[in-house]
Design a protein around this motif. Sequence first.
Motif, mmCIF file in Angstrom:
data_model
loop_
_atom_site.group_PDB
_atom_site.id
_atom_site.type_symbol
_atom_site.label_atom_id
_atom_site.label_comp_id
_atom_site.label_asym_id
_atom_site.label_seq_id
_atom_site.Cartn_x
_atom_site.Cartn_y
_atom_site.Cartn_z
ATOM 1 N N ASN A 142 0.812 -1.224 0.000
ATOM 2 C CA ASN A 142 0.000 0.000 0.000
ATOM 3 C C ASN A 142 0.844 1.273 0.000
ATOM 4 N N TYR A 143 1.766 1.369 0.965
ATOM 5 C CA TYR A 143 2.628 2.552 1.074
ATOM 6 C C TYR A 143 4.052 2.101 1.395
ATOM 7 N N LYS A 144 5.020 2.873 0.923
ATOM 8 C CA LYS A 144 6.414 2.534 1.184
ATOM 9 C C LYS A 144 6.810 2.869 2.612
ATOM 10 N N ASN A 145 6.263 3.950 3.143
ATOM 11 C CA ASN A 145 6.594 4.388 4.494
ATOM 12 C C ASN A 145 5.481 5.301 5.021
ATOM 13 N N GLU A 148 4.734 8.652 3.103
ATOM 14 C CA GLU A 148 3.896 8.520 1.904
ATOM 15 C C GLU A 148 2.417 8.416 2.284
ATOM 16 N N MET A 149 2.140 7.667 3.345
ATOM 17 C CA MET A 149 0.754 7.532 3.803
ATOM 18 C C MET A 149 0.234 8.867 4.340
ATOM 19 N N ALA A 152 -0.712 11.192 1.548
ATOM 20 C CA ALA A 152 -1.998 10.804 0.959
ATOM 21 C C ALA A 152 -3.160 11.273 1.830
ATOM 22 N N ILE A 160 -8.463 8.358 3.936
ATOM 23 C CA ILE A 160 -7.539 7.275 4.287
ATOM 24 C C ILE A 160 -8.035 6.650 5.581
ATOM 25 N N LYS A 207 -7.617 0.989 4.572
ATOM 26 C CA LYS A 207 -6.230 1.161 4.153
ATOM 27 C C LYS A 207 -5.220 0.667 5.181
#
Length: 330
Positions: A142-145, A148-149, A152, A160, A207
């Motif tokens: 879903n997210y790298k770290n 990033e979340m 978003a 989210i 998420k």
Amino acid sequence: MKKWLAVVVACLMLAGLVAGCGSQEKAPDKQAAFALSKNAEFIVPYAPGGGSDLFARTLAEIIQKNKFANEAVMIVNKPGGAGAVGDAYTFSKKGDSHVITAYVSGQMTSNLMNKTAVSYDKLTPIANLALDEYLLGILSDNYKNFAEMLAAAKAAPDEITIGGSGKGTEDELCVGLLNKYTGAKFKYVPFNSSGEVMSAMLGGHIKAGIFNPNECNAQIAAGKVATLGGFGVKRLDGVFKDTPTFGELGYKDVVFQQFRGIAGPPDMSPEAVKFWVETFRKATQTEQWKKDYLAKNGLTEHFLEPEEYKTFLAGENQKYADILKEIAAQ
């Protein structure tokens, strides 16, 4: 001669009276030890599969295996109302020494947020056994770290979603801390248990989720789930060793740990409290508890006896009330 005999008899009577008084004085100090006279109910105020369920089942298994109790300790799940249903049941068993309940931070926060009927001080404090950590988990792709979340979430407020076990629980408090100190607006979605949270996340319905280590370690080891941040004061070991704390990520105020303890109904007898304290003390000294539960699931040992536990609970209640007041003012 008669006078001498009278003196002897009087002395013997006096000695008997003194001995009798001595035994009467000691009697009140002699309290009969409590023992189970039937199977005990160990209430879990959440659905099967969550952290409290594992906590209780591990303890019940250790007690049974090592014969620390003379009768069986039966797990009874009573989910609903973020712990309120189970707490109400335990409260209704006033004076019953054969009923105990898992008591964790979520039941306290639920009472504070939802104004439920049974507050922590209406139950009998028995012992605290451990502290549990919290993690923010996502599907591994879903997210790298967390950065990033977070980006978003800031780009799409309230879109989210982060799941947690119940409304007004410590899971919601964790999300509230993220919103307060990161400036984002994550949307909290309550479920009945962490097992349901994991299922919803794996199914793509949310998420992310708030998890205790033991609730997500298997999925992490399998590569299905990743953790982006920990709410504790230091990193965990094992599969979580690469997960930074939110403090490391620059959010020093995003810190929360859950207590895991045991409580009983109101008016539980002192003898019964002593029995349960000693039973759980023995259980927490076993290798099964230390290695297979604490170490394996990332918990910290923190044993508190009734008076210490009572003081600890009062402090935690005030701390949570303060945090929740701050979150409400956002």
